[in-house]
Every structure is written in C-alpha cells, then in structure tokens.
Design a protein around this motif. Structure first.
Motif, PDB file in Angstrom:
ATOM      1  N   GLU A  23       0.830  -1.204   0.000  1.00 31.77           N
ATOM      2  CA  GLU A  23       0.000   0.000   0.000  1.00 31.77           C
ATOM      3  C   GLU A  23       0.866   1.256   0.000  1.00 31.77           C
ATOM      4  O   GLU A  23       0.580   2.223  -0.713  1.00 31.77           O
ATOM      5  N   ARG A  26       2.322   1.598  -3.481  1.00 29.82           N
ATOM      6  CA  ARG A  26       1.277   2.023  -4.423  1.00 29.82           C
ATOM      7  C   ARG A  26       1.069   3.531  -4.345  1.00 29.82           C
ATOM      8  O   ARG A  26       1.005   4.223  -5.368  1.00 29.82           O
ATOM      9  N   ARG A  27       0.966   4.045  -3.100  1.00 31.07           N
ATOM     10  CA  ARG A  27       0.776   5.493  -2.925  1.00 31.07           C
ATOM     11  C   ARG A  27       1.994   6.272  -3.424  1.00 31.07           C
ATOM     12  O   ARG A  27       1.858   7.336  -4.036  1.00 31.07           O
ATOM     13  N   HIS A  28       3.176   5.737  -3.165  1.00 30.89           N
ATOM     14  CA  HIS A  28       4.403   6.403  -3.612  1.00 30.89           C
ATOM     15  C   HIS A  28       4.444   6.482  -5.141  1.00 30.89           C
ATOM     16  O   HIS A  28       4.792   7.527  -5.712  1.00 30.89           O
ATOM     17  N   GLU A  29       4.078   5.407  -5.805  1.00 25.50           N
ATOM     18  CA  GLU A  29       4.053   5.402  -7.266  1.00 25.50           C
ATOM     19  C   GLU A  29       2.999   6.365  -7.806  1.00 25.50           C
ATOM     20  O   GLU A  29       3.191   7.006  -8.840  1.00 25.50           O
ATOM     21  N   GLU A  30       1.896   6.458  -7.096  1.00 25.97           N
ATOM     22  CA  GLU A  30       0.818   7.364  -7.491  1.00 25.97           C
ATOM     23  C   GLU A  30       1.305   8.808  -7.492  1.00 25.97           C
ATOM     24  O   GLU A  30       1.046   9.574  -8.428  1.00 25.97           O
ATOM     25  N   VAL A  31       2.014   9.182  -6.438  1.00 24.57           N
ATOM     26  CA  VAL A  31       2.563  10.535  -6.352  1.00 24.57           C
ATOM     27  C   VAL A  31       3.610  10.752  -7.441  1.00 24.57           C
ATOM     28  O   VAL A  31       3.655  11.800  -8.089  1.00 24.57           O
ATOM     29  N   ARG A  32       4.448   9.766  -7.651  1.00 28.90           N
ATOM     30  CA  ARG A  32       5.517   9.878  -8.650  1.00 28.90           C
ATOM     31  C   ARG A  32       4.950  10.136 -10.047  1.00 28.90           C
ATOM     32  O   ARG A  32       5.525  10.894 -10.830  1.00 28.90           O
ATOM     33  N   ALA A  33       3.830   9.498 -10.354  1.00 33.15           N
ATOM     34  CA  ALA A  33       3.237   9.619 -11.689  1.00 33.15           C
ATOM     35  C   ALA A  33       2.204  10.734 -11.782  1.00 33.15           C
ATOM     36  O   ALA A  33       1.430  10.781 -12.733  1.00 33.15           O
ATOM     37  N   ASP A  34       2.200  11.641 -10.815  1.00 31.90           N
ATOM     38  CA  ASP A  34       1.271  12.778 -10.848  1.00 31.90           C
ATOM     39  C   ASP A  34       1.394  13.520 -12.187  1.00 31.90           C
ATOM     40  O   ASP A  34       2.498  13.616 -12.742  1.00 31.90           O
ATOM     41  N   ARG A 130       6.574  10.352 -18.623  1.00 33.68           N
ATOM     42  CA  ARG A 130       5.437  10.088 -17.737  1.00 33.68           C
ATOM     43  C   ARG A 130       4.434   9.160 -18.404  1.00 33.68           C
ATOM     44  O   ARG A 130       3.944   8.206 -17.783  1.00 33.68           O
ATOM     45  N   GLY A 135       6.145   1.837 -13.793  1.00 34.40           N
ATOM     46  CA  GLY A 135       6.404   1.453 -12.413  1.00 34.40           C
ATOM     47  C   GLY A 135       7.875   1.165 -12.161  1.00 34.40           C
ATOM     48  O   GLY A 135       8.667   1.019 -13.090  1.00 34.40           O
TER      49      GLY A 135
END
Length: 284
Positions: A23, A26-34, A130, A135
């Motif tokens: 989890e 997942r959140r870290h990747e979400e921020v990275r791909a902002d 981007r 991932g």
C-alpha cells in the motif's frame, strides 16, 4: 446460543507487513506519476543576468538581486497568481530549495532556486517519460531490513555540503546528527538531514548494490522522529529513488561521503527501467 468465546481471527503478521508495504509503494508510485510530477518535467533551464528565451517556455527570462523576471510577449500564455500574465513580472527572491508554480499551455512551469541558481522546469502531463512510465521494480519486502537504530545529535546542526546530480552544482544542508545501527553485527552510521515532517529525519545513501541492482548515485530513506531515548527504525524496504534516477532534468543531492555503506542493502527500489534502457542505448 453458545457460551464459547469467539476468538479473533489469526492474522499472519508477515501478510500485514507485506500488505502495508504494498500500500505504501502504491501510494508512492501514485505521487511519482502525478500529471505535474517530476516525470512530467520536459526541461531544465538556468537563468542568468542576460535575458533569454527557451524553446519550451513562453517569455523572455533573466534573474538578478530581486529574483527571476519574465517579459511576456503578445500572444504568449503564462498564468501567474491565477491570472493571465502580461508584460513584465518580477517573482522576487526565491529561497534555496523553494519555488513557485505558474500555468502554461497544457502544463505548469516551476520557477525555483537550486544550488544558488534560479531555474525553470516546465512540466507537461503528455511528456513521454510520464506517459510511458510502467512502475519501479523493488526488492520483495523483508523483515530483515527493518533495523533498529539510535539517533546521536550533534551539539549543534552541522552545515554539510554535498554534490548534486548536475555536475558542478552543490547543496548545503544542516545535519542535526547521525544514526547508529548494525546489520549482521557490522556497526554502521549514517549522517541524517531534517525530514519533511517536524522532527523526522531523511537519509541519503549508497551501498554495495549501487550501480549493480540499484541506482548508482543515491537512494533516500525517510525516518520517523526519534523517541525520547533517541531510538529510531530504519525500514530499508522503503528506500526510494530520487528524481535523478529517472530524468536528467533533476538537481538531486548526492549522499555525504560517509553515507556510502560497505554492505549490500538488498531492499527498497531498484534501478528504474527507464534508466536501464537509456544506459543500454548509450552503450550500443
């Protein structure tokens, strides 16, 4: 009705540990791909006292004692403070490691200061880095790499100069102290910088995996604030790449010399696919 007690379900602590890591990642990747994150950066431009234009940024830019200044031409779009900018705009002095964001056509522009220089970094969601991001691979989470340590504060914060991903650039951070810990009986120590949350710490390091399975220049680890006895936990499973692992438009700091660990930290994020592909292309 039965008088038997209902026992709570038995939960495998390893599953909890792995689920929590998944989890977090997942959140870290979400921020990275902002859409406007660092994967969206399309350029890195250094401002000087001489006005100049850049191919992917509207306006004519220069910098001086009062910070960045832009002259916006007729028909050019730049949204400053929520309004379409016109004519000349002065941003004022920008503090080191700070910045402001203005609007661009189909993106944003970061106006910032790094290593004593004012810079521009346009960010557009349709940037191929981007759009094509798939991932970041990581080592499987392992309890072995959750390590107890002790924070040893300096008498006063020590200004610490480190290199940067950009050749010739340096950064200066106040180091509040060092973290002492051991892995397989080997005593180790890392100089820590201040973290994002009040009281927390941040560590930049390399190790024996750097340049083999992990990015050669650096990895970063966030550490929660020490308790009243100075105790901390280093969870190397959450060691992450900095932006320079993905893009050449980053000015990331390098670890202090003393933060080059002699052991192989087989935990955390590995070298990004994008960097592996670029390195392979450069050798061919």
């Amino acid at each position: 009705m039965t008088n038997e007690a209902v026992l709570p379900p038995v939960v495998d602590p390893r599953l909890d540990f792995e689920a929590a890591w998944r989890e977090w990642h997942r959140r870290h990747e979400e921020v990275r791909a902002d859409p406007h994150g660092f994967l969206a950066v399309t350029g890195l431009h250094w401002l000087t006292s001489v006005p100049q234009r850049f191919p992917d940024v509207p306006g004519e830019w220069h910098t001086g004692d009062n910070g960045p200044v832009v002259a916006i031409g007729e028909g050019e779009l730049l949204v400053v403070d929520g309004r379409q900018g016109r004519g000349r705009h002065e941003f004022g002095p920008i503090a080191e490691r700070a910045g402001v964001t203005v609007g661009l056509d189909a993106g944003v522009l970061e106006v910032a200061r790094r290593g004593g220089h004012d810079i521009l970094r346009p960010r557009r969601p349709d940037h191929p880095l981007r759009v094509g991001y798939r991932g970041t691979s990581s080592y499987p989470p392992d309890h072995r790499w959750v390590v107890s340590g002790r924070f040893v504060p300096f008498d006063s914060p020590r200004p610490t100069t480190v290199g940067a991903a950009v050749e010739g650039l340096t950064h200066v951070y106040d180091a509040p102290g060092q973290i002492e810990f051991a892995v397989d009986g080997v005593p180790l120590r890392l100089t820590a910088f201040n973290g994002v949350a009040p009281g927390s710490l941040s560590v930049l390091f390399t190790d024996a995996t750097s340049g083999v399975t992990t990015y050669p220049a650096n990895r970063s680890l966030a550490v929660a604030a020490p308790d009243e006895r100075g105790r901390v936990t280093l969870d190397f499973n959450r060691a992450t790449n900095l932006p320079c692992a993905y893009t050449d438009f980053a000015t990331c700091p390098l670890p202090p010399a003393e933060n080059r660990l002699p052991i192989a930290v087989e935990a955390g994020e590995k070298t990004p696919y994008e960097r592996l592909s670029a390195d392979s292309a450069a050798r061919s």
